[in-house]
Scaffold this motif. Structure first.
Motif, PDB file in Angstrom:
ATOM      1  N   HIS A   1       0.745  -1.275   0.126  1.00  0.00           N
ATOM      2  CA  HIS A   1       0.133   0.109   0.108  1.00  0.00           C
ATOM      3  C   HIS A   1       1.019   1.269   0.140  1.00  0.00           C
ATOM      4  O   HIS A   1       0.390   2.101   0.291  1.00  0.00           O
ATOM      5  CB  HIS A   1      -0.512  -0.188   1.118  1.00  0.00           C
ATOM      6  CG  HIS A   1      -1.637  -0.660   0.981  1.00  0.00           C
ATOM      7  ND1 HIS A   1      -3.246  -0.665   0.589  1.00  0.00           N
ATOM      8  CD2 HIS A   1      -1.990  -2.376   1.589  1.00  0.00           C
ATOM      9  CE1 HIS A   1      -3.574  -2.006   0.671  1.00  0.00           C
ATOM     10  NE2 HIS A   1      -3.166  -3.029   1.524  1.00  0.00           N
TER      11      HIS A   1
ATOM     12  N   ASN B   1      -5.263   2.642  -3.752  1.00  0.00           N
ATOM     13  CA  ASN B   1      -4.624   2.191  -2.069  1.00  0.00           C
ATOM     14  C   ASN B   1      -5.728   1.950  -1.161  1.00  0.00           C
ATOM     15  O   ASN B   1      -7.032   2.765  -1.816  1.00  0.00           O
ATOM     16  CB  ASN B   1      -3.770   2.936  -2.166  1.00  0.00           C
ATOM     17  CG  ASN B   1      -3.112   2.756  -0.336  1.00  0.00           C
ATOM     18  OD1 ASN B   1      -2.894   1.767  -0.232  1.00  0.00           O
ATOM     19  ND2 ASN B   1      -1.772   3.760  -0.039  1.00  0.00           N
TER      20      ASN B   1
ATOM     21  N   GLY C   1      -3.673  -5.811  -1.055  1.00  0.00           N
ATOM     22  CA  GLY C   1      -2.475  -5.614  -1.369  1.00  0.00           C
ATOM     23  C   GLY C   1      -1.992  -6.503  -2.443  1.00  0.00           C
ATOM     24  O   GLY C   1      -1.331  -5.275  -3.711  1.00  0.00           O
TER      25      GLY C   1
END
Length: 168
Positions: free
Chosen positions: A47, A97, A80
């Motif tokens: 991230h 994100n 992620g």
């Protein structure tokens, strides 16, 4: 060993592109996911500003491995991992994100999963896990602290929410 994974990924790409009428990007997602098995799980990993393996965070960590290893483990958590695979497959950071809750909002639910779709777990109000569906009831995912990205049955967790497709 890495070459073996690469060959498996290439074979999946070849099979999927000939048998599944889907976006080329989703087929590439599956190929990349096969290629990048074996990356350590790291809470919050993946991230950073750009998707990909990174050190994680211990903020919000509730795992059983103590002390929290995320600060010194370069790897990926589940969202992620899927973010990075979609970045590689689509050529841009389409998921962005965020958490599994953030990612699911960018997708649409489908009744029949196809390779490259995402598999989410949780409830309609809160998700907690995601993986990349590869077919045959299997997914590739970053499962939990102490594991590496790997293939699991979609039944590995009891609270399957469903399969989701990009673009929405």
């Amino acid at each position: 060993m890495r070459w073996g994974r690469l060959l498996v990924g290439m074979a999946v790409l070849a099979l999927a592109s000939g048998s599944v009428q889907r976006e080329d990007e989703l087929v590439r997602v599956v190929g990349y996911a096969y290629t990048f098995q074996g990356i350590p799980y790291s809470w919050g990993g993946g991230h950073a500003a750009r998707p990909g393996p990174s050190r994680g965070t211990c903020r919000g960590y509730t795992g059983s491995v103590r002390p929290c290893p995320a600060l010194w483990t370069r790897g990926l958590d589940c969202s992620g991992f899927t973010r990075w695979m979609y970045r590689l497959g689509f050529g841009e950071d389409v998921l962005g994100n965020g958490t599994t809750d953030d990612h699911i909002r960018r997708l649409r639910k489908v009744s029949v999963a196809q390779p490259g779709d995402l598999v989410f777990y949780g409830t309609g109000r809160k998700t907690h896990h995601v993986g990349v569906y590869v077919g045959g009831g299997k997914m590739i995912n970053a499962f939990a602290t102490g594991t590496k990205t790997r293939i699991d049955d979609v039944s590995a967790m009891r609270d399957l929410l469903g399969y989701y497709h990009y673009p929405a």
